[in-house]
Motif scaffolding. Sequence first.
Motif, short mmCIF file in Angstrom:
data_model
loop_
_atom_site.label_atom_id
_atom_site.label_comp_id
_atom_site.label_asym_id
_atom_site.label_seq_id
_atom_site.Cartn_x
_atom_site.Cartn_y
_atom_site.Cartn_z
N ASP A 208 6.91 38.24 13.30
CA ASP A 208 6.10 37.80 14.52
C ASP A 208 5.07 36.72 14.34
O ASP A 208 3.95 36.99 13.76
N VAL A 211 1.76 33.55 16.76
CA VAL A 211 0.36 32.73 16.86
C VAL A 211 0.25 31.68 15.65
O VAL A 211 -0.13 30.68 15.75
N LYS A 245 0.81 28.30 22.23
CA LYS A 245 -0.45 28.67 21.52
C LYS A 245 -1.04 27.66 20.56
O LYS A 245 -1.47 26.64 21.13
C1 LIG Z 1 1.03 37.96 17.33
C2 LIG Z 1 1.42 38.04 18.62
N1 LIG Z 1 2.58 38.08 19.15
C3 LIG Z 1 2.90 38.20 20.48
C4 LIG Z 1 2.14 37.75 21.36
C5 LIG Z 1 2.60 37.80 22.81
O1 LIG Z 1 2.69 36.34 23.24
P1 LIG Z 1 2.62 36.14 24.82
O2 LIG Z 1 1.14 36.62 25.45
O3 LIG Z 1 2.96 34.81 24.80
O4 LIG Z 1 3.58 36.82 25.60
C6 LIG Z 1 0.81 37.49 21.14
C7 LIG Z 1 0.02 37.17 22.02
O5 LIG Z 1 -1.41 36.80 21.85
C8 LIG Z 1 0.61 37.66 19.77
O6 LIG Z 1 -0.83 37.10 19.30
#
Ligand SMILES: Cc1ncc(COP(=O)(O)O)c(C=O)c1O
Length: 497
Positions: A208, A211, A245
């Motif tokens: 993931d 960010v 982001k």
């Molecule tokens: C590490 C991480 N993954 C996933 C997400 C989810 O993203 P979204 O809010 O665009 O759905 C976030 C949101 O801040 C995040 O910080």
Amino acid sequence: MTTLPPTGLDWSELVPHLDAFAGADLSWRDGKTYAYVYDAGREVEDVGTRAFARYLFVNALDPTAFPSALALENEVVGLAARHLGGGPGAVGTFTSGGTESILCAVKAARDFGRARGLPAGGGVPQIVLPTTAHPAFHKAAWYLGLEVVAVDVDPVTFRADPAAMAAACGPRTLLLVGSAPSYAHGVVDPIRELGALAQEKGLLLHVDACVGGFLLPYFRRLGAPVPDFDLSVPGVTSISMDFHKYGFAPKGASVVVYADPALRRAQYFACADWPGYALVNPAVGSSKSAGPLAATWAVLQHVGDAGFLDLARRCLEGTRRLVDGVAALDGLRVLGTPDLCMVALAGEGGVSPFHVVDEMKLRGWFLQAQPSFRGMPASIHLSLGPENAERVDELLVDLRASVEAARGLPTGQLAAVVGQALAGLAGPPGPEDLGRLLALAGVVGGQLPERMAPIHELLDALPRPLCAAFLADFMAGLFTPGQGAPAPAPREAAAVG
Ligand SMILES: Cc1ncc(COP(=O)(O)O)c(C=O)c1O
């Protein structure tokens, strides 16, 4: 009651009302909002806005009807795949955000595994993830009928613990997860070790990088010690990255990229069991505006490589000034060693981070309160963008004053009262019990108080499942027609429905 004006209004009549709706919103353009918005300045905003508007009504549902959407997506996803270390075979999908990218990655893993008899042990597949992984994985598991095994992270570095994750793997494990970085503490998990674990056990591994995916390679070019995290790491099978982001595109812009096209194929949904048009959905949505895609493409092209390096430099230098400034400040400490421009600050010597957040709000700053969780202390979150970086010195001055003010404020009393109230209940708390707890924290008639520390303290004191139920109930109450402070009704309104 939903209402329409008896006759339509001109744009000029609508603008004041639209502005009135936004009256209580965070004023995010002044560099004093350290969450939710990633601001690279007016010029970038303007390019994104114009491109968005130009493609707003194009429906990216059907790339044969709108080849523009197809071409834009192939450009943006191709750029992302290269940026994230994908080989020549890497493929991906443009999505509406990090959550959708993660849902796609989990759906792909489930169906890829299902077609190959995985997990080998049969039964409900498991996702083994660090406790710092974003809730989008819990949501994906919940939607898709998988099980989450959450493993404690290292209590000092807040990074995933590969040995503990290895120990948590069993015959039903299908997918491992690592973050680059985690939202709460801004630290990158040891992706190399997780990749080796995935290969050793024959598992999939999603990184993931929602960010961090875009800026981390620039941080590395600027000399920051960024750990390996992308598709070039052996064992990584998919990765997500949000353009909305630190790619500075408007909201609705993310990508999920796969090393193997067969894995992405498992993400697709097609249905021929109806008499309508040929339905094929690569991701979750169906009809969708090409606006975010065009805006992303335009922002990437407008800023360019040198521009992103410069934005990254501002973020990196701002973060260093913030971290050094906090080190010299009595009453707060940085949690872990942030790899990106996201920082978590815990209180020291009895200083409540929740009170500091309130005190900063009184001084015009928006910082985010984070609860304590499984040995990790409550903290203050700051996501720092280029515009925020310009104001770090001012922020530090107010942070010092806020810490001093917070020292004199009471903490922990509400937690004790909540504990007693819960202990005194005969059964699980009902909505009226939650209402009573909210009243203790100062919430009356659904209106949040000016000072939020008691609310955060209350949430912190509740058992986690109860806290989640409580938050959902509270939000459901907000999303009730008639709630909130609407702009004055334009002209005379006519009732509909
Ligand atoms: C590490 C991480 N993954 C996933 C997400 C989810 O993203 P979204 O809010 O665009 O759905 C976030 C949101 O801040 C995040 O910080």
